[in-house]
Design an enzyme around this catalytic site. Structure first.
Site, PDB file in Angstrom:
ATOM      1  N   ASP A  64       0.877  -1.169   0.000  1.00 48.98           N
ATOM      2  CA  ASP A  64       0.000   0.000   0.000  1.00 48.98           C
ATOM      3  C   ASP A  64       0.910   1.213   0.000  1.00 48.98           C
ATOM      4  O   ASP A  64       1.504   1.548   1.024  1.00 48.98           O
ATOM      5  CB  ASP A  64      -0.905  -0.018   1.231  1.00 48.98           C
ATOM      6  CG  ASP A  64      -1.766   1.237   1.364  1.00 48.98           C
ATOM      7  OD1 ASP A  64      -1.656   2.145   0.503  1.00 48.98           O
ATOM      8  OD2 ASP A  64      -2.534   1.330   2.336  1.00 48.98           O
ATOM      9  N   TYR A 156      -6.252  14.599  -9.336  1.00 46.99           N
ATOM     10  CA  TYR A 156      -5.237  13.906 -10.120  1.00 46.99           C
ATOM     11  C   TYR A 156      -4.190  14.886 -10.642  1.00 46.99           C
ATOM     12  O   TYR A 156      -2.983  14.658 -10.529  1.00 46.99           O
ATOM     13  CB  TYR A 156      -5.905  13.168 -11.269  1.00 46.99           C
ATOM     14  CG  TYR A 156      -4.966  12.361 -12.125  1.00 46.99           C
ATOM     15  CD1 TYR A 156      -4.508  11.120 -11.709  1.00 46.99           C
ATOM     16  CD2 TYR A 156      -4.545  12.831 -13.375  1.00 46.99           C
ATOM     17  CE1 TYR A 156      -3.665  10.364 -12.500  1.00 46.99           C
ATOM     18  CE2 TYR A 156      -3.697  12.081 -14.175  1.00 46.99           C
ATOM     19  CZ  TYR A 156      -3.260  10.852 -13.733  1.00 46.99           C
ATOM     20  OH  TYR A 156      -2.405  10.106 -14.527  1.00 46.99           O
ATOM     21  N   ILE A 189      -2.671   6.825 -22.814  1.00 50.45           N
ATOM     22  CA  ILE A 189      -2.111   5.490 -22.952  1.00 50.45           C
ATOM     23  C   ILE A 189      -3.218   4.476 -22.744  1.00 50.45           C
ATOM     24  O   ILE A 189      -4.009   4.585 -21.802  1.00 50.45           O
ATOM     25  CB  ILE A 189      -0.975   5.242 -21.928  1.00 50.45           C
ATOM     26  CG1 ILE A 189       0.070   6.363 -22.000  1.00 50.45           C
ATOM     27  CG2 ILE A 189      -0.329   3.880 -22.178  1.00 50.45           C
ATOM     28  CD1 ILE A 189       0.769   6.501 -23.335  1.00 50.45           C
TER      29      ILE A 189
END
Length: 251
Positions: A64, A156, A189
């Site tokens: 994690d 993000y 991508i």
């Protein structure tokens, strides 16, 4: 040219994803021994079986990346197994698409924890083993959305912009200690993270339309960039952004 990573020990996070697995497979073919990490243990075992077929020494570890304790455990296992680390590739990441007002506190915290804090924790935990290498390379995965704005994906974009500058400041800090630090900035991508969008919109996906090459990239094309930065051919490259986006940010 083959064997570009012969004798090197590389740790890859997010190793079961599109870019992570392509990078692990290429590194193994080029002679590296690998620590492949992810949260998906079944997928890790499948990946390790494929990598072992190349003759590489491979071990898997559940990681994690947002947990300092989890990082400590993986790095300690790496120390016991290899005694050093030559390449750290921080690939693990998650995305959330809403803009500023649409992003929840919970989602913001999770994206930052994985993408930004996870990258910092990895560098921090691995630095003693990387220093022991004497010729180490850290490769942090940012994004074209760490370079330009999109009007969406607020958490993000914030995290990937932070990864870019974190990589630069680490590059300066460790430049005389035998550790290079660079960031890779993929464009669109074709990975599982965005495959649903690509399946729905195809070549009309807005970012593909804006990409001069008029297509999505392949994970292997990012892996090739990772390989360059991991190997000794890039021995004078640190603190830079390697943009692999089909020209998306060129205009």
């Amino acid at each position: 040219m083959t064997g570009r990573l012969t004798g090197k020990i590389a740790l890859i996070t997010g190793a079961t994803g599109g870019i992570g697995s392509a990078t692990a497979e290429l590194f193994a073919r080029e002679g590296a021994d690998l620590i492949v990490t992810d949260l998906a243990e079944d997928a890790l075992r499948e990946l390790a079986a494929r990598l072992a077929a190349t003759g590489a020494e491979v071990f898997t570890a559940r990681l994690d990346v947002s947990s300092a304790e989890s990082w400590h455990e993986v790095i300690e296992r790496t120390r016991q197994r290899f005694g050093r680390l030559d390449v750290l590739v921080n690939v693990a990441g998650i995305v959330d698409w809403p803009g500023v007002e649409g992003t929840t506190q919970e989602s913001w915290d999770r994206v930052i924890a994985v993408n930004q804090t996870g990258t910092w924790l990895g560098m921090k935990a691995a630095m003693p083993l990387l220093r022991a290498s004497g010729r180490a390379s850290i490769i942090n995965t940012s994004s074209v959305l760490g370079l330009v704005g999109s009007g969406a994906a607020a958490a993000y974009q914030a995290s990937k912009g932070a990864v870019r500058l974190l990589s630069k400041t680490a590059a300066v800090e460790y430049a005389t200690q035998g550790i290079r630090v660079n960031s890779v900035h993929p464009g669109v991508i074709a990975t599982p993270m965005i495959q649903d969008i690509l399946d729905e919109e195809g070549d009309q996906q807005p970012d593909i339309v804006r990409t001069p090459m008029r297509r999505a990239g392949h994970p292997g094309e990012i892996a090739a960039a990772m390989l360059f930065l991991a190997g000794d051919e890039s021995s004078f490259v640190t603190g830079t952004e390697l943009v692999v986006d089909g020209g998306l940010t060129a205009h």
